[in-house]
Motif scaffolding. Structure first.
Motif, PDB file in Angstrom:
ATOM      1  N   ILE A  79      -6.590 -12.682   3.654  1.00 44.18           N
ATOM      2  CA  ILE A  79      -5.357 -11.975   3.995  1.00 44.18           C
ATOM      3  C   ILE A  79      -5.709 -10.501   4.120  1.00 44.18           C
ATOM      4  CG2 ILE A  79      -3.049 -11.365   3.213  1.00 44.18           C
ATOM      5  CD1 ILE A  79      -3.231 -13.949   1.455  1.00 44.18           C
TER       6      ILE A  79
ATOM      7  N   ASP B  90      -4.037  -6.886   4.702  1.00 45.06           N
ATOM      8  CA  ASP B  90      -2.824  -6.079   4.816  1.00 45.06           C
ATOM      9  C   ASP B  90      -1.590  -6.979   4.966  1.00 45.06           C
ATOM     10  OD1 ASP B  90      -1.296  -3.864   4.929  1.00 45.06           O
ATOM     11  OD2 ASP B  90      -1.845  -3.269   6.958  1.00 45.06           O
ATOM     12  N   HIS B  91      -1.551  -8.034   4.181  1.00 45.90           N
ATOM     13  CA  HIS B  91      -0.455  -9.020   4.144  1.00 45.90           C
ATOM     14  C   HIS B  91      -0.477 -10.001   5.312  1.00 45.90           C
ATOM     15  CE1 HIS B  91       1.441  -7.225   0.697  1.00 45.90           C
ATOM     16  NE2 HIS B  91       1.587  -6.067   1.309  1.00 45.90           N
ATOM     17  N   TYR B  92      -1.353  -9.813   6.290  1.00 43.06           N
ATOM     18  CA  TYR B  92      -1.324 -10.675   7.473  1.00 43.06           C
ATOM     19  C   TYR B  92      -2.605 -11.477   7.602  1.00 43.06           C
ATOM     20  CZ  TYR B  92       2.937  -8.547   9.173  1.00 43.06           C
ATOM     21  OH  TYR B  92       4.244  -8.160   9.297  1.00 43.06           O
TER      22      TYR B  92
ATOM     23  N   PHE C  86       5.845 -16.154   2.128  1.00 41.85           N
ATOM     24  CA  PHE C  86       4.848 -16.238   3.181  1.00 41.85           C
ATOM     25  C   PHE C  86       5.259 -17.248   4.242  1.00 41.85           C
ATOM     26  CE2 PHE C  86       3.590 -19.776   0.550  1.00 41.85           C
ATOM     27  CZ  PHE C  86       2.953 -20.673   1.399  1.00 41.85           C
TER      28      PHE C  86
ATOM     29  N   ARG D 209       2.120 -14.256   7.637  1.00 41.59           N
ATOM     30  CA  ARG D 209       2.299 -13.097   6.779  1.00 41.59           C
ATOM     31  C   ARG D 209       2.473 -13.585   5.348  1.00 41.59           C
ATOM     32  NH1 ARG D 209       5.674  -9.701   4.115  1.00 41.59           N
ATOM     33  NH2 ARG D 209       5.108  -7.503   4.271  1.00 41.59           N
TER      34      ARG D 209
ATOM     35  N   SER E 246       9.193  -6.201   8.164  1.00 40.89           N
ATOM     36  CA  SER E 246       7.843  -6.028   8.677  1.00 40.89           C
ATOM     37  C   SER E 246       7.800  -6.668  10.057  1.00 40.89           C
ATOM     38  CB  SER E 246       6.839  -6.701   7.745  1.00 40.89           C
ATOM     39  OG  SER E 246       5.540  -6.478   8.241  1.00 40.89           O
TER      40      SER E 246
ATOM     41  N   GLY F  95       3.498 -12.075   1.730  1.00 47.31           N
ATOM     42  CA  GLY F  95       3.991 -10.905   0.998  1.00 47.31           C
ATOM     43  C   GLY F  95       3.742 -11.005  -0.488  1.00 47.31           C
ATOM     44  N   THR F  96       3.287 -12.152  -0.947  1.00 48.84           N
ATOM     45  CA  THR F  96       3.110 -12.385  -2.383  1.00 48.84           C
ATOM     46  C   THR F  96       2.151 -11.358  -2.988  1.00 48.84           C
ATOM     47  OG1 THR F  96       3.308 -14.717  -1.820  1.00 48.84           O
ATOM     48  CG2 THR F  96       2.655 -14.174  -4.079  1.00 48.84           C
ATOM     49  N   LYS F  97       2.603 -10.747  -4.064  1.00 45.69           N
ATOM     50  CA  LYS F  97       1.791  -9.715  -4.703  1.00 45.69           C
ATOM     51  C   LYS F  97       0.464 -10.305  -5.198  1.00 45.69           C
ATOM     52  CE  LYS F  97       4.185  -7.033  -7.391  1.00 45.69           C
ATOM     53  NZ  LYS F  97       4.890  -6.591  -8.624  1.00 45.69           N
TER      54      LYS F  97
ATOM     55  N   ALA G 141      10.377  -8.362   4.812  1.00 45.24           N
ATOM     56  CA  ALA G 141       9.113  -7.969   4.192  1.00 45.24           C
ATOM     57  C   ALA G 141       9.090  -8.361   2.718  1.00 45.24           C
ATOM     58  CB  ALA G 141       8.902  -6.469   4.348  1.00 45.24           C
TER      59      ALA G 141
ATOM     60  N   SER H  57       8.519 -11.106  -0.543  1.00 44.95           N
ATOM     61  CA  SER H  57       7.250 -11.526  -1.114  1.00 44.95           C
ATOM     62  C   SER H  57       6.823 -12.930  -0.689  1.00 44.95           C
ATOM     63  CB  SER H  57       7.350 -11.476  -2.628  1.00 44.95           C
ATOM     64  OG  SER H  57       8.415 -12.280  -3.057  1.00 44.95           O
TER      65      SER H  57
END
Lengths: 393, 165
Positions: A203, A205-207, A160, A180, A131, A182-184, A156, A158
């Protein structure tokens, strides 16, 4: 001397984020043909609470001018990404290597209004599944209207990462907290600062992106899901603000006496003058400066011994027009240096007052012709040191 | 008398406690998080199978780290088409301390010889002390110290390089 350990720890957190793999111990036992003594209770899958998540994310979906979160990037952003991703590169070891951005998929992941105007975080995937994120602070866009992007690619996975960067914008120093996650199922990050304050950031969109004091540092960060449950947390081992880091670097690199020129070089083709200078550094170190038309770089290190060889590659600028240099101090017992290449050619490198400054020829930027090792010999021609280069094939 | 063998329960406890660190280091060595996770699974399968060969002359954790590292190196060999350990990035175009440090560390990691790279990963990912790193890499403690010292010197050089850009 620069204390590099905290730098390594901090950079590794971002470059190699800690993943959150699903334990699969039963699979290990099955593959090893061991019967489990007891059944493992698999953790319940996290169910995203869509309504709550949408409510939490509302703040990040702020409209600013015509850009909202999820907007495709305008052509000027994509063009700049192409420039960053395809033109810039490293001479050696990875000549002309590009992060392989899928520029057409660039979208806005965060949009905020800062004290100096809007700031956008543009994100895009690349061909390796990383990412890639590029920050645009509109107030410092280039005079011709092109965005002044900064950023790069990370795994990318999971995990952060979070960090505060300082930016000087038209005389104002601002801090931007960027990260960022990425953790679900992650919806917010609670950030505890060293000054005792705390903020909970959504958060998107992951960011995440937020303005903050550039003199502040992150002490702890906690990632939570839509129900407030903790998914991940990290305590910063050596918290330091951007301003503290910059000050630390300045102090570590300040000479305590006059610098003198030990050798100079005219660059191949462009005939630009480069100089290597040395002088006394703090705490008994010796500082060396490489003066180039684009700036001066300085390092202060322990004095080397008679057979020492603190020589290595330094890249100034980017491919294809940058310079790759070999420079540094050489011990007093070393009387000759020979640089060898993959194609079996070799060249003698002159030593000036215990230093070398050599420019790799651009023809050696190709596979099969790259430098392989530096051979150091004493006055009797005996081998003293061999420095092998870690250039990738 | 030196004890022999490791219990499956001990390995399971280690697996559950350190799985993220194992996957992080293996992923960095292989160059791919997913393959790194597979390498860790393979390593633990091997550790369980060979648990009786473990000698308690070194900590169990160091023994397992050695297996994980070897498994990751094997996976990396199989993954030759994408063998770079570090991640590419576009060159930052505006002032950014973090980007500068990242670029220096990235260049530094890319230039490290294999053994130095492993020592660095074990130091900063696994948080092992010099003695444990020596046990994992099967070298003397002094070699670890010299290796990390050389690696740090190289990073200082990279930091200086970043100042130019």
């Amino acid at each position: 001397m620069i204390d590099v350990e905290p730098l390594i720890e901090e950079a590794f957190v971002r470059l190699y984020p800690t993943p959150a793999p699903e334990p699969a111990w039963e699979d290990v036992l099955a593959a090893a043909r061991i019967h489990p003594a007891r059944r493992q209770i698999r953790p319940l899958l996290l169910v995203a609470a869509t309504v709550a998540a949408a409510a939490l994310a509302t703040g990040a979906y702020a409209l600013y001018r015509t850009v909202i979160v999820g907007s495709p990037a305008p052509a000027k952003v994509k063009n700049m990404e192409r420039l960053l991703g395809e033109v810039k590169g490293e001479l050696i070891p990875r000549a002309q290597h590009s992060p392989g951005l899928e520029v057409a998929k660039t979208r806005a992941a965060a949009v905020i209004a800062t004290s100096v105007g809007p700031a956008y975080l543009w994100v895009a995937p690349n061909r390796r599944g990383d990412s890639c994120a590029y920050l645009e602070i509109v107030a410092i866009d280039l005079p011709d209207g092109r965005p002044n992007l900064s950023g790069g690619c990370t795994s990318a996975g999971s995990a952060f990462y979070l960090g505060i960067n300082a930016f000087r914008v038209k005389g104002h120093l601002i801090g931007l907290l960027q990260g960022r996650v990425g953790t679900k199922g992650a919806r917010t990050v609670e950030v505890d600062f060293v000054n005792g304050t705390s903020r909970t950031l959504p958060i998107s969109d992951h960011y995440l992106l937020a303005e903050t004091d550039p003199g502040n540092a992150i002490a702890k960060s906690i990632v939570r899901d839509a129900r407030g449950r903790i998914l991940a947390q990290r305590v910063q081992p050596t918290p330091a603000s951007p301003l503290q880091r910059a000050k630390h670097l300045r102090q570590a690199l300040r000479p305590v006496g006059p610098m003198r020129t030990v050798t100079t070089l005219r660059t191949i083709g462009t005939h630009r003058l480069l100089s290597e200078k040395t002088g006394p550094g703090p705490h008994g170190t010796i500082c060396s400066e490489l003066v180039t038309p684009s700036g001066t770089g300085r390092g202060c290190n322990r004095r080397i011994g008679p057979t020492g060889l603190d020589v290595g590659p330094t890249q100034i600028g980017s491919a294809p027009h940058g310079w790759l240099l070999l420079d540094g101090p050489v011990g007093s017992d070393i009387h000759s240096l020979e640089l060898r290449f993959e194609d079996a050619s070799h060249v003698a490198i002159p030593i000036h007052h215990g230093y070398i400054l050599y420019q790799f020829n651009p023809r050696n930027f190709r596979a099969g012709h790259r430098p392989t090792e530096l051979i150091a010999r004493n006055a009797h021609g005996n081998l003293v040191r061999v420095r092998r280069f870690g250039f990738l094939p | 008398m030196v004890g022999r063998g490791a219990e499956v329960a001990e390995l399971e406890a280690l697996y559950r406690r350190l799985l993220p660190q194992f996957v992080r280091a293996a992923g960095a060595i292989v160059g791919d998080d997913g393959l790194g996770a597979d390498a860790v699974q393979d390593a633990f399968v091997r550790a369980v199978r060979e648990r009786r060969s473990f000698r308690r002359q070194l900590p169990l954790e160091a023994w397992v780290w050695r297996i994980v590292i070897n498994s990751a190196i094997d996976a990396r060999r199989r993954y030759r088409h994408q063998q770079e350990l570090d991640r590419d990035t576009a060159e930052p175009s505006i002032e950014s301390d973090l980007a500068g440090a990242d670029a220096a560390v990235r260049a530094w990691v890319a230039a490290l010889p294999e053994r130095q790279r492993l020592a660095v990963f074990l130091r900063y990912f696994a948080d092992l002390d010099y003695r444990a790193i020596a046990a994992v890499l099967e070298v003397e403690v002094g070699t670890v110290s010299a290796t990390l010292s050389a690696a740090h010197t190289a990073l200082r050089r990279s930091m200086r390089e970043v100042q130019h850009s």
